[in-house]
Design a protein around this motif. Structure first.
Motif, PDB file in Angstrom:
ATOM      1  N   GLU A 130       0.857  -1.200   0.000  1.00  0.00           N
ATOM      2  CA  GLU A 130       0.000   0.000   0.000  1.00  0.00           C
ATOM      3  C   GLU A 130       0.880   1.231   0.000  1.00  0.00           C
ATOM      4  O   GLU A 130       1.805   1.333   0.804  1.00  0.00           O
ATOM      5  CB  GLU A 130      -0.913   0.008   1.244  1.00  0.00           C
ATOM      6  CG  GLU A 130      -2.088  -0.946   1.123  1.00  0.00           C
ATOM      7  CD  GLU A 130      -2.885  -1.070   2.420  1.00  0.00           C
ATOM      8  OE1 GLU A 130      -2.557  -0.352   3.397  1.00  0.00           O
ATOM      9  OE2 GLU A 130      -3.809  -1.897   2.445  1.00  0.00           O
ATOM     10  N   GLU A 131       0.587   2.153  -0.923  1.00  0.00           N
ATOM     11  CA  GLU A 131       1.354   3.405  -0.993  1.00  0.00           C
ATOM     12  C   GLU A 131       0.473   4.589  -0.641  1.00  0.00           C
ATOM     13  O   GLU A 131      -0.717   4.597  -0.943  1.00  0.00           O
ATOM     14  CB  GLU A 131       1.865   3.626  -2.435  1.00  0.00           C
ATOM     15  CG  GLU A 131       2.993   2.733  -2.838  1.00  0.00           C
ATOM     16  CD  GLU A 131       3.579   3.159  -4.173  1.00  0.00           C
ATOM     17  OE1 GLU A 131       4.303   4.172  -4.205  1.00  0.00           O
ATOM     18  OE2 GLU A 131       3.300   2.484  -5.178  1.00  0.00           O
ATOM     19  N   ASP A 132       1.086   5.589  -0.007  1.00  0.00           N
ATOM     20  CA  ASP A 132       0.405   6.868   0.178  1.00  0.00           C
ATOM     21  C   ASP A 132       1.417   7.984  -0.046  1.00  0.00           C
ATOM     22  O   ASP A 132       2.555   7.714  -0.455  1.00  0.00           O
ATOM     23  CB  ASP A 132      -0.251   6.953   1.568  1.00  0.00           C
ATOM     24  CG  ASP A 132       0.737   6.683   2.677  1.00  0.00           C
ATOM     25  OD1 ASP A 132       1.843   7.285   2.660  1.00  0.00           O
ATOM     26  OD2 ASP A 132       0.442   5.862   3.581  1.00  0.00           O
ATOM     27  N   THR A 137       3.865   0.653   2.494  1.00  0.00           N
ATOM     28  CA  THR A 137       3.728  -0.395   3.506  1.00  0.00           C
ATOM     29  C   THR A 137       3.676  -1.758   2.830  1.00  0.00           C
ATOM     30  O   THR A 137       2.886  -1.966   1.910  1.00  0.00           O
ATOM     31  CB  THR A 137       2.434  -0.191   4.334  1.00  0.00           C
ATOM     32  OG1 THR A 137       2.454   1.126   4.893  1.00  0.00           O
ATOM     33  CG2 THR A 137       2.334  -1.209   5.462  1.00  0.00           C
ATOM     34  N   LYS A 145       3.155  -5.969   9.170  1.00  0.00           N
ATOM     35  CA  LYS A 145       3.357  -4.911   8.174  1.00  0.00           C
ATOM     36  C   LYS A 145       4.749  -4.322   8.362  1.00  0.00           C
ATOM     37  O   LYS A 145       5.297  -4.377   9.456  1.00  0.00           O
ATOM     38  CB  LYS A 145       2.313  -3.808   8.343  1.00  0.00           C
ATOM     39  CG  LYS A 145       0.898  -4.281   8.019  1.00  0.00           C
ATOM     40  CD  LYS A 145      -0.129  -3.163   8.112  1.00  0.00           C
ATOM     41  CE  LYS A 145      -1.475  -3.689   7.639  1.00  0.00           C
ATOM     42  NZ  LYS A 145      -2.534  -2.686   7.701  1.00  0.00           N
ATOM     43  N   ARG A 147       6.809  -0.651   7.183  1.00  0.00           N
ATOM     44  CA  ARG A 147       6.649   0.617   6.481  1.00  0.00           C
ATOM     45  C   ARG A 147       8.007   1.258   6.202  1.00  0.00           C
ATOM     46  O   ARG A 147       8.934   1.163   7.002  1.00  0.00           O
ATOM     47  CB  ARG A 147       5.801   1.571   7.324  1.00  0.00           C
ATOM     48  CG  ARG A 147       5.450   2.852   6.563  1.00  0.00           C
ATOM     49  CD  ARG A 147       4.294   3.586   7.192  1.00  0.00           C
ATOM     50  NE  ARG A 147       4.104   4.891   6.565  1.00  0.00           N
ATOM     51  CZ  ARG A 147       3.423   5.102   5.447  1.00  0.00           C
ATOM     52  NH1 ARG A 147       2.871   4.079   4.810  1.00  0.00           N
ATOM     53  NH2 ARG A 147       3.295   6.315   4.939  1.00  0.00           N
ATOM     54  N   TYR A 164       2.092  -6.062  -9.015  1.00  0.00           N
ATOM     55  CA  TYR A 164       1.729  -4.727  -8.503  1.00  0.00           C
ATOM     56  C   TYR A 164       2.370  -3.633  -9.362  1.00  0.00           C
ATOM     57  O   TYR A 164       1.714  -2.659  -9.756  1.00  0.00           O
ATOM     58  CB  TYR A 164       2.170  -4.578  -7.045  1.00  0.00           C
ATOM     59  CG  TYR A 164       2.011  -3.165  -6.525  1.00  0.00           C
ATOM     60  CD1 TYR A 164       0.767  -2.696  -6.103  1.00  0.00           C
ATOM     61  CD2 TYR A 164       3.091  -2.291  -6.495  1.00  0.00           C
ATOM     62  CE1 TYR A 164       0.608  -1.388  -5.659  1.00  0.00           C
ATOM     63  CE2 TYR A 164       2.947  -0.980  -6.056  1.00  0.00           C
ATOM     64  CZ  TYR A 164       1.705  -0.529  -5.639  1.00  0.00           C
ATOM     65  OH  TYR A 164       1.553   0.761  -5.207  1.00  0.00           O
TER      66      TYR A 164
END
Length: 386
Positions: A130-132, A137, A145, A147, A164
């Motif tokens: 998961e990217e923000d 992460t 997890k 990060r 991905y």
């Protein structure tokens, strides 16, 4: 850029080398791998001069010299043992500025593990990312997890994270042959101790390379359909059948190998693929460019990746994504070319078109040793460290 936190998925040659390079650049690095215990894939690897130069740059040159074999000549022979070509490698070493080191994979892995000053967390299979705006992460199958500011996907030929990055699945392609490989005690009856000996015929290959500890790393190549059943109990009988009538050293090698320590991969490659990077996630090593081993460049390309990645990160202040894009541009050009060249070589050697293979045998008998070393040098010198 300083104070970056890097998450690396995969503790193979690529992941460990990248980890060492990024640590030495001053970053905080954590490495995770899906396996419960680290075991090298395959018995040995031919580390050509471009890979060795990366290790030299990372301060591991002396250690590499201790575990590498002293390979000073290569010779091609027909299946019955007639000499096709005898090649002095010293001019190559002078030309590229570094000797190659065939090495047992376990020795190489141990050296890299010792040089990496962080923790390698095992039994962590990364299944999603998961990217923000501020980071990335990694999500593991067990619910853990991790990060970081960037994630290096060094998760191998069957990479989960490649999907991905690309937004689609890319299956490894079968290279057309099966490879048995292992280690055996060095002996003049097999080959001279400083020599890479290669027997060729019938689109097959038997090869011996010196590694440290007075051993040879050997392999046998046979073009066979994918899915051909594997059973170590039958390896010797199968190899005797596949190499019936071949020269005495080949027969002796089959006698002496220990089938329980032999690896038998079906050779696959990946790509060339059109992107190595998405946002803060970068593919590295086999996940980006798994390569048929016919140029001996798979491990070397992964090592180059790690060095180039750390160089771009440590020489810009324009942000992680910018550095990764530059890494992608450089490495795509270099490694995709190696994937294609190795695939052509695999097909030439293993009889995809038997006429092409026959022409290669004839060429081997005629060509100058310098033609062989020039071709190897060209591949080596196209890398980041000249």
């Amino acid at each position: 850029m300083h104070d970056l936190k890097v998450v690396i998925i995969g503790a193979g040659i690529g992941g460990l080398t990248a980890g060492i390079a990024l640590q030495q650049a001053g970053y905080e690095v954590a490495i995770y791998d899906r396996v419960k215990e680290l075991r090298p894939a395959g018995a040995g690897i031919s580390m050509w001069s471009n890979g060795v130069k990366v290790l030299n740059r990372l301060g591991l040159g002396e250690k590499m010299a201790q575990i590498g074999g002293k390979m000073e000549r290569m010779e091609y022979r027909t299946k019955i043992g007639q000499l096709l070509n005898d090649i002095d490698l010293m001019p190559l070493i002078q030309q590229v500025g570094q000797r190659p080191y065939p090495v047992a994979r376990r020795d190489l892995q141990q050296m890299l593990l010792a040089a990496f000053k962080g923790e390698v967390k095992l039994d962590r299979k990364c299944i999603a990312v998961e990217e923000d705006a501020t980071g990335v992460t990694a999500i593991f199958e067990n619910g853990d997890k991790a990060r970081g500011d960037l994630l290096v996907a060094a998760d191998g030929v069957r990479s989960i994270l490649r999907t991905y990055v690309l937004g689609r699945e890319v299956q490894p392609k079968y290279g057309g042959y099966i490879n048995w490989n292992g280690l055996v005690a060095a002996d003049e009856a097999l080959a001279p101790p400083n020599t890479w000996a290669i027997y060729v015929g019938d689109c097959k290959r038997a090869s011996l390379m010196p590694v440290a500890g007075d051993r040879f790393y050997f392999f046998f190549d046979v073009p066979l359909p994918t899915g051909t059943p594997a059973n170590p109990d039958n390896y010797k009988a199968e190899l005797k059948e596949h190499f019936a009538g071949w020269a005495e050293p080949v027969q002796l090698l089959i006698e002496r190998l220990d089938p329980n320590t032999v690896a038998r991969p079906e050779i696959h490659d990946v790509g060339p693929i059109d992107s190595y990077v998405r946002g803060r996630v970068a593919l590295l090593g086999d996940s980006a460019h798994a390569t048929c081993p016919d140029l001996g460049q798979g491990g070397c390309q992964a090592m180059e990746d790690g060095l180039v990645l750390s160089n771009y990160l440590s020489t810009t202040n324009l942000g992680v994504e910018y550095a990764l894009k530059r890494y992608e541009t450089e490495r795509k050009q270099r490694a995709n070319a190696v994937v294609e060249k190795a695939r052509q070589r695999a097909e030439q050697i293993h009889g995809k078109d038997p006429q092409v293979t026959q022409l290669w045998y004839e060429q081997l008998a005629k060509e100058q040793p310098s033609d062989v070393t020039d071709a190897i040098a060209k591949v080596i010198m196209a890398g980041p460290l000249h």
